[in-house]
Design a protein around this motif. Structure first.
Motif, PDB file in Angstrom:
ATOM      1  N   VAL A 166      43.506  35.335  40.786  1.00 32.47           N
ATOM      2  CA  VAL A 166      44.129  34.066  41.170  1.00 32.47           C
ATOM      3  C   VAL A 166      43.352  32.913  40.536  1.00 32.47           C
ATOM      4  O   VAL A 166      42.118  32.936  40.476  1.00 32.47           O
ATOM      5  CB  VAL A 166      44.146  33.924  42.703  1.00 32.47           C
ATOM      6  CG1 VAL A 166      44.638  32.548  43.118  1.00 32.47           C
ATOM      7  CG2 VAL A 166      45.009  35.013  43.329  1.00 32.47           C
ATOM      8  N   ARG A 167      44.088  31.890  40.050  1.00 34.99           N
ATOM      9  CA  ARG A 167      43.411  30.682  39.543  1.00 34.99           C
ATOM     10  C   ARG A 167      42.888  29.892  40.743  1.00 34.99           C
ATOM     11  O   ARG A 167      43.612  29.142  41.401  1.00 34.99           O
ATOM     12  CB  ARG A 167      44.363  29.840  38.703  1.00 34.99           C
ATOM     13  CG  ARG A 167      43.620  28.718  37.964  1.00 34.99           C
ATOM     14  CD  ARG A 167      44.517  27.969  36.995  1.00 34.99           C
ATOM     15  NE  ARG A 167      43.743  27.008  36.224  1.00 34.99           N
ATOM     16  CZ  ARG A 167      43.198  27.251  35.050  1.00 34.99           C
ATOM     17  NH1 ARG A 167      43.342  28.442  34.493  1.00 34.99           N
ATOM     18  NH2 ARG A 167      42.516  26.322  34.414  1.00 34.99           N
ATOM     19  N   HIS A 170      43.294  25.982  41.147  1.00 36.12           N
ATOM     20  CA  HIS A 170      44.604  25.317  41.177  1.00 36.12           C
ATOM     21  C   HIS A 170      44.685  24.384  42.382  1.00 36.12           C
ATOM     22  O   HIS A 170      44.245  24.726  43.484  1.00 36.12           O
ATOM     23  CB  HIS A 170      45.726  26.359  41.240  1.00 36.12           C
ATOM     24  CG  HIS A 170      47.084  25.805  40.891  1.00 36.12           C
ATOM     25  ND1 HIS A 170      47.796  24.999  41.743  1.00 36.12           N
ATOM     26  CD2 HIS A 170      47.842  25.935  39.764  1.00 36.12           C
ATOM     27  CE1 HIS A 170      48.945  24.654  41.172  1.00 36.12           C
ATOM     28  NE2 HIS A 170      48.989  25.221  39.964  1.00 36.12           N
ATOM     29  N   TYR A 213      40.982  33.868  38.093  1.00 34.45           N
ATOM     30  CA  TYR A 213      42.008  33.846  37.071  1.00 34.45           C
ATOM     31  C   TYR A 213      41.652  34.708  35.867  1.00 34.45           C
ATOM     32  O   TYR A 213      40.549  34.681  35.357  1.00 34.45           O
ATOM     33  CB  TYR A 213      42.186  32.397  36.653  1.00 34.45           C
ATOM     34  CG  TYR A 213      43.100  32.141  35.484  1.00 34.45           C
ATOM     35  CD1 TYR A 213      44.478  32.231  35.651  1.00 34.45           C
ATOM     36  CD2 TYR A 213      42.586  31.778  34.248  1.00 34.45           C
ATOM     37  CE1 TYR A 213      45.318  31.968  34.584  1.00 34.45           C
ATOM     38  CE2 TYR A 213      43.427  31.509  33.191  1.00 34.45           C
ATOM     39  CZ  TYR A 213      44.790  31.610  33.365  1.00 34.45           C
ATOM     40  OH  TYR A 213      45.616  31.353  32.313  1.00 34.45           O
ATOM     41  N   VAL A 218      48.674  36.764  35.250  1.00 34.83           N
ATOM     42  CA  VAL A 218      48.825  35.562  36.066  1.00 34.83           C
ATOM     43  C   VAL A 218      49.582  35.859  37.356  1.00 34.83           C
ATOM     44  O   VAL A 218      49.826  34.958  38.162  1.00 34.83           O
ATOM     45  CB  VAL A 218      49.573  34.466  35.272  1.00 34.83           C
ATOM     46  CG1 VAL A 218      48.797  34.092  34.027  1.00 34.83           C
ATOM     47  CG2 VAL A 218      50.972  34.939  34.901  1.00 34.83           C
ATOM     48  N   THR A 221      48.323  34.590  40.821  1.00 37.29           N
ATOM     49  CA  THR A 221      48.489  33.158  41.066  1.00 37.29           C
ATOM     50  C   THR A 221      49.912  32.848  41.497  1.00 37.29           C
ATOM     51  O   THR A 221      50.151  32.053  42.409  1.00 37.29           O
ATOM     52  CB  THR A 221      48.138  32.375  39.793  1.00 37.29           C
ATOM     53  OG1 THR A 221      46.799  32.669  39.401  1.00 37.29           O
ATOM     54  CG2 THR A 221      48.263  30.876  40.016  1.00 37.29           C
ATOM     55  N   ASN A 250      41.458  40.855  43.582  1.00 37.53           N
ATOM     56  CA  ASN A 250      41.950  41.303  42.282  1.00 37.53           C
ATOM     57  C   ASN A 250      41.983  42.825  42.217  1.00 37.53           C
ATOM     58  O   ASN A 250      41.010  43.502  42.586  1.00 37.53           O
ATOM     59  CB  ASN A 250      41.064  40.780  41.148  1.00 37.53           C
ATOM     60  CG  ASN A 250      41.600  41.193  39.790  1.00 37.53           C
ATOM     61  OD1 ASN A 250      42.789  41.056  39.521  1.00 37.53           O
ATOM     62  ND2 ASN A 250      40.736  41.730  38.963  1.00 37.53           N
ATOM     63  N   GLY A 363      49.276  27.884  36.735  1.00 37.27           N
ATOM     64  CA  GLY A 363      47.858  27.854  36.364  1.00 37.27           C
ATOM     65  C   GLY A 363      47.567  28.492  35.022  1.00 37.27           C
ATOM     66  O   GLY A 363      46.498  29.063  34.818  1.00 37.27           O
ATOM     67  N   TYR A 364      48.485  28.352  34.077  1.00 36.79           N
ATOM     68  CA  TYR A 364      48.292  28.998  32.777  1.00 36.79           C
ATOM     69  C   TYR A 364      48.310  27.968  31.662  1.00 36.79           C
ATOM     70  O   TYR A 364      47.316  27.714  31.001  1.00 36.79           O
ATOM     71  CB  TYR A 364      49.388  30.043  32.590  1.00 36.79           C
ATOM     72  CG  TYR A 364      49.293  30.831  31.306  1.00 36.79           C
ATOM     73  CD1 TYR A 364      48.085  31.377  30.888  1.00 36.79           C
ATOM     74  CD2 TYR A 364      50.423  31.032  30.522  1.00 36.79           C
ATOM     75  CE1 TYR A 364      48.011  32.115  29.719  1.00 36.79           C
ATOM     76  CE2 TYR A 364      50.351  31.781  29.354  1.00 36.79           C
ATOM     77  CZ  TYR A 364      49.141  32.315  28.946  1.00 36.79           C
ATOM     78  OH  TYR A 364      49.070  33.041  27.793  1.00 36.79           O
ATOM     79  N   ASP A 374      45.490  23.393  36.162  1.00 37.53           N
ATOM     80  CA  ASP A 374      45.281  23.478  37.602  1.00 37.53           C
ATOM     81  C   ASP A 374      46.387  22.781  38.377  1.00 37.53           C
ATOM     82  O   ASP A 374      46.328  22.701  39.605  1.00 37.53           O
ATOM     83  CB  ASP A 374      43.938  22.840  37.979  1.00 37.53           C
ATOM     84  CG  ASP A 374      42.771  23.744  37.629  1.00 37.53           C
ATOM     85  OD1 ASP A 374      43.005  24.960  37.477  1.00 37.53           O
ATOM     86  OD2 ASP A 374      41.653  23.243  37.486  1.00 37.53           O
TER      87      ASP A 374
END
Length: 948
Positions: A166-167, A170, A213, A218, A221, A250, A363-364, A374
């Protein structure tokens, strides 16, 4: 209903009464497996078996998990699960048979790799996006805004997001993360949970404290935003969970040493306070007891609500983890409640939620306005994003109804959904979209809903599949999860024309909230049709639960009918016989068939079957070859069927198969023989330790098969103190019997099968070849690198040379054997019969007695009832006799040997002979029935003789 007979779970199921189609299972982690010890067993019991496999050290998988709680029925113990590694060239079936044979292991399984379930829209292809893409239309559809007037959740409610990284930075996710303040980042495991500095979740795939991230995945996220994006922050979107937090875990590797860890993440989430766990990943097929154990632990031991994506395959199929017990399976719909075009549908789906153009955190890339990654968003689709909506709704329900168990939360979500079966657009999927589309408002406000549910189904006799004519008893346990019910009745109905319900009603009566009941005293009664059932047919049963006041709820359970094999279980030796010549299993994975067991033991035969050969290049079988594959020489002419009782034995079975007829110049290197197979099993005392297998072989080619070899290959795995890696093999020349046995046994024998073997009863000259499966390079037959046709021919054609009679001594080894026969010739169109007995016993003396009893049963029970084969010139007289016996044989018979067996099947006279006229003297033999057996160059003649 998800607790169906789980042999079906490696198959793709289509229709309510259709032949099942095998599908490729999910990929696995090469060389890495898990096992679960039986209660009371210790890892030391596996040392010998692990040495046999060349396995590394056992590593306890979940050392910090809770023990089972008697106050939580159905809770499991994960502390007996261990992970180990072996060479990637060794197959799971090999690891499974070696370890199960120790008697200390409950199961051995691979570790599956499950994939994310989503179909993202390309954020740069604006022309492909619908008008729904720029808004969270789905929040209104599921009544989220009105639901938030009831509850906005609470930061103490945590949703475990088991997914890709996960980012964490963000703008919508950073403030929503559940941090572990008991273990700050200082290089110390402050909270003693086995994870150092797990302040912000954990990366289970790479075993570090950074679940953040990963540019390559992705998905985490995206999922986290749907469930838990920050609300009321003046930016972006609103996650349905509102004030509830999430724990990032993760499960996908981004290092060379990492591996998929979805199941490990479920256990971690449950052990670290997640009241809800989301699983937006999975795959069709690949049922795993290990995965089910972990899920049961999270749901029952830890009381977590588990939610999973039902999959993005537009088919009726089993999808894991969504189809496991204790999991809410979520499929998808569009903005008008029509099933999403790609969404999976089935009786295992619990409910649906929007899954088209779901706006969420990305978040990419930088957003279109040039803002930072973010703060960017995108619209995506798939059941991956239906599932976190339900997970977030479950979190809100836990806040409003804090006394609910996880099972009650799931029931509340099911029973407050809006039924969408009546929509014309969903007519094709009615009954396979669960109870309807998620309605969060009703889930938080309805307090009068009811749900009684079948929680277990037990079939007796317990079998992996049922044959035509079988009768079955079905016991169910029912639990009431929500408001009390009165007048509760469970009615079972068959949706298959091949399965009849003879007694299908269970009047439960009244049940209080969380009350339970069972029909143990009067189980449902089922009957399988006697004929006309297609092979490997799935039959579906529907449970309909009704109660006073209008409550009605349907569940479903599947069973397999008319499998392409039969199981002979009339005596202490239970044996699977396939329609194509194999024993125990019809595949190397050991999933099609019930194996070979003795007095309720674990499986004793990892692989077995018929071998035919006439040269090193003309060999027919369905046994292992190289590269973890099996040859496919035989094809079925007539499905294996069984009769109980039969005319000659308590159980009889028949099958017919053949190989391909060789054609000059063709690459097909088969023998060209049709086989009619018969099997006999007796339940009477003295005949309970063997099954007789009789093969009638017919030459289909235009050439004489000279010679023709036939034999039985057996890879026995007999349990001993150090596992099947300390077995040995030997040959009993008196009885023409090859056998294997476990070394290191105690002086006092146990009821288990420490000995097993194969005896040649009829046809040709005996052959034996015992093999050390771990033999070094350069050995004539080396199974470690496969089993070639040339090696198979060698094992059949080596006679009874002393060098091949035994294997595994002195220290023991993993051994196999081929017990066969040499038939001098078989002319075109001619037939001959060879017969073997499969044997098992606790001691060698008992095995020998079983071999003698098998010969006696065959010669006195089976042969006398065979239609007489008129052989011109074959005469035996006087008969009855006081001793002298004259035998006349047909011309060109080619006599090689004479044998006389008594009524117990014991050999009492054996002599080499030749010519067409011989004189025997049976003077001094006790009065009784004897069998005269005359071996010719291409056939055997027998005659019953009475001595008075």
């Amino acid at each position: 209903m998800k607790n169906a007979l789980h042999l079906l779970l490696f198959l793709l199921l289509v229709g309510s009464s259709q032949p099942v189609r095998a599908v490729a299972g999910p990929p696995t982690i090469p060389g890495r497996f898990v096992l679960k010890l039986r209660p009371g067993q210790q890892p030391a019991a596996l040392e010998g078996a692990l040495r046999t496999l060349g396995a590394g050290t056992l590593r306890q998988k979940f050392p910090h998990t809770l023990a089972p709680n008697p106050e939580r029925p159905g809770s499991v113990d994960l502390r007996g699960i261990y992970q180990f590694e072996i060479a990637p060239t060794l197959t799971i079936d090999r690891a499974r048979t070696v370890l199960l044979a120790t008697g200390a292991v409950e199961y051995v399984e691979p570790l599956y790799i499950r994939k994310p379930q989503y179909q993202p829209n390309d954020p740069l292809a604006d022309s492909t996006l619908t008008s729904l893409t720029g808004s969270q239309y789905y929040l209104k559809q599921i009544k989220a805004y009105r639901a938030w007037d009831v509850s906005k959740g609470d930061s103490s409610i945590v949703i475990g997001i088991t997914d890709g990284g996960v980012r964490l930075t963000h703008e919508e996710l950073r403030p929503q993360i559940k941090h572990n303040y008991a273990d700050p980042i200082n290089g110390i495991d402050d909270d003693g949970d086995g994870y150092v500095d797990n302040f912000t979740g954990w990366d289970l795939a790479n075993d570090d404290n950074n679940p953040g991230y990963d540019i390559t995945i992705v998905h985490g996220t995206l999922v986290a935003g749907v469930a838990a994006a920050r609300v009321d922050n003046g930016a972006g979107i609103a996650g349905l969970g509102n004030r509830c937090r999430f724990l990032p875990l993760n499960i996908y590797p981004n290092t060379p040493t990492g591996s998929f860890a979805g199941i490990e993440a479920i256990v971690y989430a449950a052990d670290h306070g997640c009241q809800v766990i989301n699983m937006s990943w999975g795959g069709p097929g690949g049922y795993s007891r290990f995965e089910q154990d972990a899920i049961t632990y999270a749901a029952v031991n830890r009381d977590a609500v588990l939610v999973a994506a039902a999959g993005n395959t537009n088919a009726d199929l089993l999808f894991y983890p969504a189809s496991y017990d204790h999991v809410l399976s979520v499929s998808g719909v569009n903005n008008t409640d029509q099933k999403s075009p790609s969404a999976t549908f089935s009786h295992r789906v619990d409910l649906v939620a929007p899954g088209i153009s779901i706006l969420t955190t990305y978040g990419y890339h930088a957003d279109n306005g040039g803002g930072p990654a973010d703060g960017d968003y995108t619209a995506v689709g798939g059941t991956s994003f239906s599932a976190p909506l339900v997970a977030a709704a479950a979190a809100l329900v836990r806040r409003v109804f804090p006394g609910f168990t996880a099972a009650q939360v799931a029931a509340q979500l099911r029973q407050t959904a809006d039924n969408i079966d009546a929509l014309p657009a969903n007519a094709a999927w009615a009954g396979r979209l669960g109870t309807g589309r998620l309605n969060v408002l009703q889930a938080l406000t309805q307090t009068t809903r009811q749900e009684a549910r079948v929680v277990t189904s037990t079939f007796a006799p317990a079998r992996t599949a049922y044959a035509p004519g079988d009768t079955v008893r079905l016991t169910v346990a029912v639990q009431n999860l929500l408001q009390p019910v009165a007048g509760l009745t469970v009615t079972v109905t068959s949706l298959s024309p091949y399965l009849t319900v003879r007694q299908g009603s269970f009047a439960v009566g009244s049940l209080a909230t969380l009350g339970r009941a069972s029909n143990t005293a009067a189980p449902f009664r089922l009957a399988v049709a006697t004929s006309g059932i297609p092979l490997n047919t799935k039959a579906t049963l529907r449970y309909r639960l009704t109660a006073t006041g209008g409550f009605q709820y349907d569940q479903f359970v599947d069973i397999l009918l008319n499998p392409d094999y039969v199981v002979l279980d009339a005596n202490d030796l239970t044996l699977t016989l396939t329609s194509r010549g194999n024993l125990a299993f019809d595949n190397l994975a050991g999933t099609i068939g019930a194996g070979v067991t003795y007095r309720g033991s674990d499986n004793l035969l990892s692989e077995g079957g018929l071998l035919l050969a006439t040269s090193p290049t003309r060999v027919s079988d369905r046994l292992r070859t190289s590269g973890g594959q099996s040859r496919q020489s035989f094809f079925s002419l007539r499905q294996a069927t069984h009769q109980q009782p039969g005319p000659r034995a308590e159980q009889e079975a028949r099958a017919a198969f053949q190989d391909t007829i060789p054609v000059a110049g063709s690459r097909v290197r088969s023998v060209g023989v049709a086989v009619r197979q018969r099997a006999y099993a007796w339940a009477t005392p003295g005949r309970r330790d063997f099954v007789v297998l009789e093969y009638s072989l017919k030459n289909l080619t235009a050439d004489t098969l000279k010679p023709l070899y036939a034999g039985i290959f057996t890879d026995w795995d007999l349990p001993g103190p150090d596992g099947p890696g300390r077995n040995a093999a030997d040959w009993d020349n008196t009885r023409d019997m090859g056998y294997c046995y476990a070394l290191g046994l105690p002086a006092t024998p146990t009821p288990a099968a420490a000995y097993a073997g194969v005896r040649l009863l009829r046809g040709g000259l005996p052959t034996i070849y015992s093999i050390n499966s771990n033999a070094p390079v350069g050995t004539a037959v080396r199974l470690a690198d496969g089993f070639s046709p040339a090696e198979k021919f060698l094992t059949l054609s080596s006679g009874t040379a002393s060098a091949q009679r035994s294997a595994g001594l002195p220290g023991g080894a993993d051994v196999t054997q081929v017990v066969g026969t040499q038939l001098a010739k078989l002319a075109p169109g001619d037939s001959t019969t060879v017969t073997f007995a499969i044997l098992a016993a606790p001691t060698l003396a008992q095995l020998q007695a079983a071999a003698d009893a098998a010969a006696q049963a065959y010669t006195t029970t089976v042969l006398p009832m065979r239609p007489a084969t008129l052989a011109a010139g074959f005469n035996v007289y006087p008969n009855p006799t006081a001793g002298p016996l004259r035998v006349e044989l047909p011309l060109k018979f080619g006599l090689t040997e004479v044998r006389v067996l008594n009524a117990l099947g014991q050999l009492v006279l054996r002599q080499a002979s030749s010519g067409n006229l011989i004189n025997l003297n049976l003077t001094g033999f006790p009065a009784g029935l004897y069998t005269l057996r005359l071996q010719g160059t291409s056939r055997v003649l027998t005659r019953a003789v009475v001595v008075h």
